[in-house]
Design a protein around this motif. Structure first.
Motif, short mmCIF file in Angstrom:
data_model
loop_
_atom_site.label_atom_id
_atom_site.label_comp_id
_atom_site.label_asym_id
_atom_site.label_seq_id
_atom_site.Cartn_x
_atom_site.Cartn_y
_atom_site.Cartn_z
N THR A 129 -3.79 -9.86 -8.73
CA THR A 129 -3.77 -8.62 -7.96
C THR A 129 -3.96 -7.42 -8.88
N TYR A 130 -4.74 -6.47 -8.41
CA TYR A 130 -4.98 -5.25 -9.16
C TYR A 130 -4.56 -4.05 -8.30
N LEU A 131 -4.18 -2.97 -8.99
CA LEU A 131 -3.82 -1.74 -8.30
C LEU A 131 -5.03 -0.82 -8.25
N TYR A 132 -5.44 -0.47 -7.04
CA TYR A 132 -6.56 0.42 -6.85
C TYR A 132 -6.08 1.76 -6.28
N TRP A 133 -6.74 2.83 -6.72
CA TRP A 133 -6.42 4.18 -6.28
C TRP A 133 -7.62 4.80 -5.58
N GLY A 134 -7.33 5.64 -4.60
CA GLY A 134 -8.36 6.44 -4.00
C GLY A 134 -8.61 7.70 -4.83
N MET B 120 0.86 -1.17 0.00
CA MET B 120 0.00 0.00 0.00
C MET B 120 0.90 1.23 0.00
N GLY B 121 0.38 2.34 -0.45
CA GLY B 121 1.25 3.49 -0.50
C GLY B 121 0.52 4.80 -0.67
N TRP B 122 1.32 5.86 -0.65
CA TRP B 122 0.81 7.20 -0.86
C TRP B 122 1.63 7.89 -1.96
N HIS B 123 0.93 8.53 -2.85
CA HIS B 123 1.53 9.39 -3.86
C HIS B 123 0.93 10.78 -3.68
N ARG B 124 1.53 11.76 -4.33
CA ARG B 124 0.96 13.11 -4.29
C ARG B 124 1.19 13.80 -5.63
N ASN C 283 -2.94 4.21 -2.61
CA ASN C 283 -3.15 3.08 -3.50
C ASN C 283 -2.88 1.78 -2.77
N ALA C 284 -3.40 0.71 -3.35
CA ALA C 284 -3.25 -0.60 -2.73
C ALA C 284 -3.31 -1.68 -3.80
N TYR C 285 -2.43 -2.67 -3.67
CA TYR C 285 -2.47 -3.84 -4.53
C TYR C 285 -3.39 -4.86 -3.85
N VAL C 286 -4.51 -5.11 -4.51
CA VAL C 286 -5.55 -5.93 -3.89
C VAL C 286 -5.87 -7.13 -4.76
N ALA C 287 -5.97 -8.28 -4.12
CA ALA C 287 -6.47 -9.47 -4.79
C ALA C 287 -7.93 -9.62 -4.40
N PRO C 288 -8.85 -9.33 -5.31
CA PRO C 288 -10.26 -9.48 -5.00
C PRO C 288 -10.64 -10.95 -4.83
N THR C 289 -11.69 -11.20 -4.12
CA THR C 289 -12.09 -12.58 -3.87
C THR C 289 -12.54 -13.29 -5.13
#
Length: 121
Positions: free
Chosen positions: A107-112, A34-38, A96-102
């Protein structure tokens, strides 16, 4: 569906502190890094900090010693504690977060959607 939502932005004077939070929710099997960008006006989006699922961290040189990233794996959250803020830290901050959906075997990269941080001089 997976959602990533940030909170905690705002206006602060130089030298002050803010804490950003981000929560991933939905049909989640697991979360990796997980992380933060700006992104500041007129500039490219840049990496601020990342944290692995086991807690390993990395930071941009510009924020080392001032920002601290942390996560709560039980709650699927990541936070960014920002101290000694400077006017040049003004930007929209994205989680952002690398998430493996059920429902998917990868794994996919999701952004807020981003949260504004403004540091006044």
């Amino acid at each position: 569906q997976v959602q990533v939502v940030e909170s905690g932005g705002g206006l602060v004077q130089a030298g002050g502190s803010l804490r950003l939070s981000c929560a991933a929710s939905g049909s989640i099997f697991s979360i990796g890094a997980m992380g933060w960008h700006r992104q500041a006006p007129g500039k490219q989006r840049e990496l601020v900090a990342t944290i692995t699922s086991s807690g390993g961290t990395s930071y941009a040189d510009s924020v080392k010693g001032r920002f601290t990233i942390s996560r709560d794996n039980a709650k699927n959250t990541v936070s960014l504690q920002m101290n000694t803020l400077k006017p040049e830290d003004t930007a929209v901050y994205y989680c952002n977060a690398y998430v493996a959906p059920t429902v998917a075997p990868r794994t996919y990269l999701y952004w807020g959607q981003g949260t504004q941080v403004t540091v006044s001089s």
